[in-house]
Enzyme design. Structure first.
Site, PDB file in Angstrom:
ATOM      1  N   ARG A 194      38.974  51.835  31.099  1.00  0.00           N
ATOM      2  CA  ARG A 194      39.400  52.606  29.915  1.00  0.00           C
ATOM      3  C   ARG A 194      38.845  54.025  29.965  1.00  0.00           C
ATOM      4  NH1 ARG A 194      38.269  47.602  26.029  1.00  0.00           N
ATOM      5  NH2 ARG A 194      40.402  46.830  25.876  1.00  0.00           N
TER       6      ARG A 194
ATOM      7  N   ASP B 267      41.658  24.725  33.901  1.00  0.00           N
ATOM      8  CA  ASP B 267      41.807  24.957  32.452  1.00  0.00           C
ATOM      9  C   ASP B 267      41.875  23.594  31.782  1.00  0.00           C
ATOM     10  OD1 ASP B 267      42.829  25.835  29.751  1.00  0.00           O
ATOM     11  OD2 ASP B 267      43.137  27.736  30.782  1.00  0.00           O
TER      12      ASP B 267
ATOM     13  N   GLY C  61      43.653  34.615  32.207  1.00  0.00           N
ATOM     14  CA  GLY C  61      43.593  33.744  33.389  1.00  0.00           C
ATOM     15  C   GLY C  61      44.835  33.817  34.253  1.00  0.00           C
TER      16      GLY C  61
ATOM     17  N   GLY D 272      45.668  33.921  28.541  1.00  0.00           N
ATOM     18  CA  GLY D 272      46.243  35.267  28.569  1.00  0.00           C
ATOM     19  C   GLY D 272      45.671  36.130  29.676  1.00  0.00           C
TER      20      GLY D 272
ATOM     21  N   ASP E 181      35.691  48.507  30.398  1.00  0.00           N
ATOM     22  CA  ASP E 181      35.165  49.727  29.775  1.00  0.00           C
ATOM     23  C   ASP E 181      35.229  50.906  30.752  1.00  0.00           C
ATOM     24  OD1 ASP E 181      34.510  48.198  27.493  1.00  0.00           O
ATOM     25  OD2 ASP E 181      32.660  47.540  28.470  1.00  0.00           O
TER      26      ASP E 181
ATOM     27  N   ALA F 125      42.179  29.431  33.472  1.00  0.00           N
ATOM     28  CA  ALA F 125      43.227  30.051  34.298  1.00  0.00           C
ATOM     29  C   ALA F 125      44.611  30.049  33.658  1.00  0.00           C
ATOM     30  CB  ALA F 125      43.295  29.331  35.653  1.00  0.00           C
TER      31      ALA F 125
ATOM     32  N   ASN G 239      33.915  36.442  25.823  1.00  0.00           N
ATOM     33  CA  ASN G 239      33.115  37.155  24.819  1.00  0.00           C
ATOM     34  C   ASN G 239      32.362  36.213  23.887  1.00  0.00           C
ATOM     35  OD1 ASN G 239      33.293  40.024  25.066  1.00  0.00           O
ATOM     36  ND2 ASN G 239      35.490  39.878  24.623  1.00  0.00           N
TER      37      ASN G 239
ATOM     38  N   HIS H 237      28.826  45.142  26.157  1.00  0.00           N
ATOM     39  CA  HIS H 237      30.281  45.149  26.002  1.00  0.00           C
ATOM     40  C   HIS H 237      30.674  44.772  24.579  1.00  0.00           C
ATOM     41  CE1 HIS H 237      34.509  44.845  26.816  1.00  0.00           C
ATOM     42  NE2 HIS H 237      34.514  43.606  26.349  1.00  0.00           N
TER      43      HIS H 237
END
Ligand code: NAD
Ligand code: LMR
Length: 332
Positions: free
Chosen positions: A153, A34, A14, A12, A150, A9, A119, A178
């Protein structure tokens, strides 16, 4: 009581994600976890005059209190890309982070909805599912890879080419996974309405597939998409809460899920993916999470080629996630 936990959290993503979730009238308790600075972010957000209570939990010894009683856990914990890196390059750090958070979820909130942002999503979602499977608490309807960026975008980039395409209210289905070529936007669904040329479809597809790289390059070493991801993550979380808490029906989002474990992953998908275990597709959300996977529409010849390519890469990504949990099983 609807408790939503953000793991990572203070990061960037979070921080802005937590800010957007503080605005939700469906959340009564927002718990921010965090390994650093979660208490500070929570103190800051707690002054905002919406109804939810905000609590901060900093450090691994606070993870249990953060997760206990969670309705939904959103996970943007882990490292982001720098220029020249692929999302798969993040695996060696993020796989362990996500596995350990999943392990804690199994212990403290096994019935929570888990939304994975970290990721490489193509592998981190299988990691979470494997941890849940090993603990015999796996429910494919409740674990999601957040691929909404996605979709966001796609609407934005199509609007830039055809301004009459209203980007906020028009949703484009994005299937596959992704990362790069595993991202397959189904532009054939809007092609005839917008008279998109073959060249425009090709360029748009490429831009959507590699949209993340634009941000990584522009940030020049300072990370990857955070604000647009927070927006996308909040959108997906809000859709899930609308379906699971408010009981709203007919909500559809593209998301990366355990395909075979969910209702509706019918013949067309099995044919297109060769029986792949995980795939991003439109799903209809319901009270238990995934209500059904929406059947694949007819794909254009070009999209069929893209799916084939995506499936080959996804196979490796999925196997890598599953193998990681198997190999580190002793630690579970
Ligand atoms: P960041 O470095 O700014 O923030 C990550 C946060 O995670 C940090 O605050 C860090 O302290 C925290 N963290 C690290 N280990 C942790 C642990 N074990 N438990 C809890 N928190 C921990 O990174 P970011 O820009 O916020 O990106 C986070 C992740 O999201 C990256 O992996 C990035 O690639 C991914 N991402 C995904 C998408 C998507 O579409 N799914 C989009 C953008 C970014
Ligand atoms: C994105 O699509 O922006 C994220 O997956 C972050 C990245 O690494 O590009």
């Amino acid at each position: 009581m609807v408790k939503v936990v953000v793991c990572g959290a203070a990061g960037g993503i979070g921080q802005p994600l937590s800010l957007l979730l503080k605005n939700s009238d469906l959340i009564s308790h927002l718990a921010l976890y965090d390994i650093v600075n979660a208490a500070g972010v929570a103190a800051d957000l707690s002054h905002i005059n919406t109804r939810s209570t905000v609590t901060g939990h900093t450090g691994a010894n606070t993870l249990s209190e953060a997760l206990q009683g969670a309705h939904t856990v959103v996970i943007p914990a882990g490292v982001p890309r720098k220029p020249g890196m692929t999302r798969d390059d993040l695996f060696k750090i993020n796989a362990g982070i996500v596995r350990d958070l999943a392990k804690a979820c199994v212990q403290y909130c096994p019935k929570a909805f888990i939304l994975v942002i970290s990721n490489p999503v193509n592998s981190t979602v299988p990691i979470v599912c494997e941890v849940f499977k090993k603990a015999n608490v796996f429910d494919a309807r409740r674990i999601f890879g957040v691929t909404t960026l996605d979709v966001v975008r796609s609407s934005t980039f199509v609007h830039q080419v055809r301004p009459q395409f209203e980007p906020h209210s028009n949703r484009i289905t994005v299937i596959g996974g992704h990362s790069g070529t595993t991202i397959v936007p189904l532009l054939s669904q809007i092609e005839s309405k917008l008279s998109l040329t073959a060249g425009e479809i090709k360029d748009l597809t490429k831009r959507i597939q590699f949209g993340g790289d634009e941000v990584v390059k522009a940030k020049a070493g300072a990370g990857s998409a955070t604000l647009s991801m927070a927006y996308a993550g909040a959108r997906f979380t809000n859709s899930l809460l609308e379906a699971t808490v408010r009981g709203k029906t007919g909500l559809v989002e593209s998301t990366y899920v355990h395909l075979r474990g969910n209702a509706g992953a019918a013949d067309a998908t099995i044919r297109a993916t060769g029986g792949l275990e995980y795939f991003a597709q439109d799903v209809e959300l319901g009270p238990e999470g995934v209500k059904r996977v929406v059947p694949l529409p007819t794909l254009s010849a070009e999209e069929q080629k893209l799916v084939k390519e995506a499936v080959e890469e996804l196979k490796g990504n999925i196997t890598k996630g599953i193998a990681f949990v198997a190999e580190t099983q002793a630690k579970l």
